[in-house]
Design an enzyme around this catalytic site. Structure first.
Site, short mmCIF file in Angstrom:
data_model
loop_
_atom_site.label_atom_id
_atom_site.label_comp_id
_atom_site.label_asym_id
_atom_site.label_seq_id
_atom_site.Cartn_x
_atom_site.Cartn_y
_atom_site.Cartn_z
N ASP A 160 43.50 36.10 40.41
CA ASP A 160 43.78 34.94 41.27
C ASP A 160 45.28 34.83 41.53
O ASP A 160 45.72 34.50 42.63
CB ASP A 160 43.28 33.65 40.62
CG ASP A 160 41.78 33.64 40.41
OD1 ASP A 160 41.07 34.26 41.23
OD2 ASP A 160 41.31 33.00 39.46
N ARG B 74 40.46 48.49 39.64
CA ARG B 74 40.04 49.89 39.60
C ARG B 74 38.52 50.02 39.56
O ARG B 74 37.93 50.82 40.30
CB ARG B 74 40.66 50.57 38.38
CG ARG B 74 40.47 52.09 38.33
CD ARG B 74 40.69 52.62 36.92
NE ARG B 74 41.94 52.17 36.36
CZ ARG B 74 43.08 52.86 36.40
NH1 ARG B 74 43.11 54.05 36.97
NH2 ARG B 74 44.18 52.38 35.84
N LYS B 75 37.86 49.24 38.69
CA LYS B 75 36.41 49.32 38.54
C LYS B 75 35.71 48.90 39.83
O LYS B 75 34.76 49.56 40.29
CB LYS B 75 35.96 48.43 37.39
CG LYS B 75 34.47 48.44 37.10
CD LYS B 75 34.18 47.63 35.83
CE LYS B 75 32.69 47.62 35.49
NZ LYS B 75 31.89 46.85 36.45
N GLU B 76 36.18 47.82 40.44
CA GLU B 76 35.57 47.33 41.68
C GLU B 76 35.74 48.34 42.81
O GLU B 76 34.82 48.58 43.59
CB GLU B 76 36.19 45.99 42.06
CG GLU B 76 35.81 44.86 41.12
CD GLU B 76 36.65 43.61 41.32
OE1 GLU B 76 36.18 42.52 40.94
OE2 GLU B 76 37.78 43.72 41.84
#
Length: 468
Positions: free
Chosen positions: A260, A193-195
């Site tokens: 990952d 979300r932040k990215e």
């Protein structure tokens, strides 16, 4: 045996160094904790963790990257070779410092992390691209794991993506930074979300914002699918419409490496020719396994299956109670009528289901007394039951019209009936003219017709006859 899917991972390789110890005092030199070291361990980090996740899922993996010409770089290459994931596509660059992240762990918590690395663009861009493009035809899917340490430069990303597009090979990317232009034409990205907010300039505070951001990524980067991971909320997908797949995690101990795991699982599923929605559901399950562990971890299909089994049991087991527990619940039932029936219910069939549904219609709460394995053996013989008491209880609990299941060990449910004091007893119509156990306590006895030809004994006989 099915051929393993072959996947190429390109990205920043790191060495994760864990220093494990105990901490029970403060240093006299400064207001800091003193950790007494018990052991040290090393794991592959960064793109290396993606590799380990793929191997855990059963993929055949090759790695392309650039490391420093140093002891850490050599150790990374050796660890990959030992895992069978070398592939000869890792270059060593003189003067470059390989990435190592040291984490001090005490009482299962991270006390401090110390990074040693040179996060600058590699000098061997052309050589790396050549290595990758010469071997691309060998792979079903390519994963780019970008940790912003210099391996996945603009040139490296664009050249690899363009060649993947030409060869019709899906390329999935875990992105880094605010400028995603170098990822244009990829199959999908997996920003959190932040990215996604930073890359689009849209503060994601609600579903409307999420839809705007995810559509912007899809349209501006020409992605086949647009995905945003939402931590405890799950994974959002925009294909033709926005769809959110809820997270599966119930216990979270450490989110290290969960991204990952998501990238690796999506890649594995697409390489296995699964559709994107099935891939996302599996990625959520794999992430749930991983975040329940300490440190960067992996999830295999055995662990995922065990998670699904435990969820299924947990969903039903709230209906499986002791006699004392049900008696306590019934003490608060008010005016609700309680119906009781009992049986072995060894191989649940349509006759059982209709019988129980009819029993439930007589009242408000249906309790099923279930003969234990020992009780069934005494009644039916040593070859029975076919299914264990827990399996039988779980299957009964899965029926919406069954409220509680109580396992009893006696030959008859008399003691159970005395404890529960139901309002209505239900038995099969074959009890017509016979005394029903408990009828001296519960005066309202109802008999239900069985479905002709439906019985566990008949099913067992058909199975045995078919094997002859």
């Amino acid at each position: 045996m099915a051929k393993k899917v072959e996947i190429l991972v390109v990205g920043d390789l790191m060495l994760d160094h864990y220093i494990w110890g105990s901490c029970d005092r403060i240093s006299p030199e400064a207001p800091v904790q003193v950790v007494k070291i018990a052991k040290e361990t090393h794991r592959l980090g960064g793109a290396g963790n993606v590799v380990q996740n793929l191997l855990a899922l059963g993929a055949k993996v090759s790695v392309a990257s650039v490391v420093g010409d140093d002891e850490v770089g050599l150790r990374i290459k050796n660890m990959l070779s030992e895992l069978g994931a070398g592939g000869g596509l890792i270059l060593s660059e003189k003067g470059r410092e390989s990435s190592i992240k040291s984490r001090v762990m005490a009482s299962h918590q991270q006390v401090v992390r110390i990074d040693k690395e040179s996060a600058v663009k590699i000098n061997l861009e052309s050589e790396l691209v050549q290595k990758v493009t010469e071997n691309l035809k060998n792979f079903s899917v390519v994963l780019l794991s970008d940790y912003g340490k210099g391996v996945l430069s603009d040139k490296v990303c664009r050249d690899i993506i363009n060649e993947c597009v030409r060869l019709d090979i899906p390329v999935l990317i875990d992105p880094k930074g605010n400028d995603y232009s170098k990822y244009k034409n990829a199959t999908l990205l997996t920003p959190n979300r932040k990215e996604a907010s930073e890359a689009t300039g849209i503060a994601i505070k609600n579903t409307i914002d999420l839809r705007a951001a995810i559509m912007k990524l899809k349209n501006e980067l020409n992605l086949k699918y647009s995905i945003v991971t939402l931590s405890e909320e799950g994974i959002a997908l925009f294909d033709k419409e926005l769809e959110i797949f809820p997270a599966e995690a119930k216990e979270v101990f450490d989110v290290t490496g969960a991204g990952d795991t998501v990238l690796a699982t999506l890649g594995f599923m697409l390489a296995s020719k699964k559709d994107i929605k099935e891939a996302i559901k599996m990625a959520n399950l794999a992430a749930a396994v991983v975040v329940a562990k300490i440190g960067s971890a992996t999830a295999n299909f055995g662990e995922i299956e065990e998670l699904l089994r435990s969820r299924a049991n947990a969903e039903f087991e709230h209906k499986i109670k002791s006699a004392e527990q049900v008696a306590e619940i019934l003490s608060q039932r008010g005016e609700k009528k309680v119906v009781f029936t009992n049986g072995c219910f060894d191989i649940l069939h349509a006759g059982h289901a209709r019988y129980l549904a009819k029993a439930r219609d007589f009242g408000d709460i249906l309790i099923v007394g279930l003969n234990s394995d020992a009780s069934v053996r005494r009644l039916k013989g040593e070859s029975r039951p076919i299914n264990s008491q827990l399996d039988r209880a779980c299957v009964l609990s899965g029926l919406g019209f069954v409220d509680y299941v109580v396992i009893f060990d006696e030959d008859t449910p008399m003691e159970l009936i005395k404890k529960l004091r139901p309002d209505i007893l239900v038995k099969g119509a074959d009890y017509e003219g016979k005394e029903v156990v408990g009828s001296d306590i519960v005066k309202d006895v109802r008999l239900v017709e069985f479905v002709d030809g439906k019985s566990t004994s008949a099913i067992v006989k058909r199975i045995k006859d078919a094997d002859k």
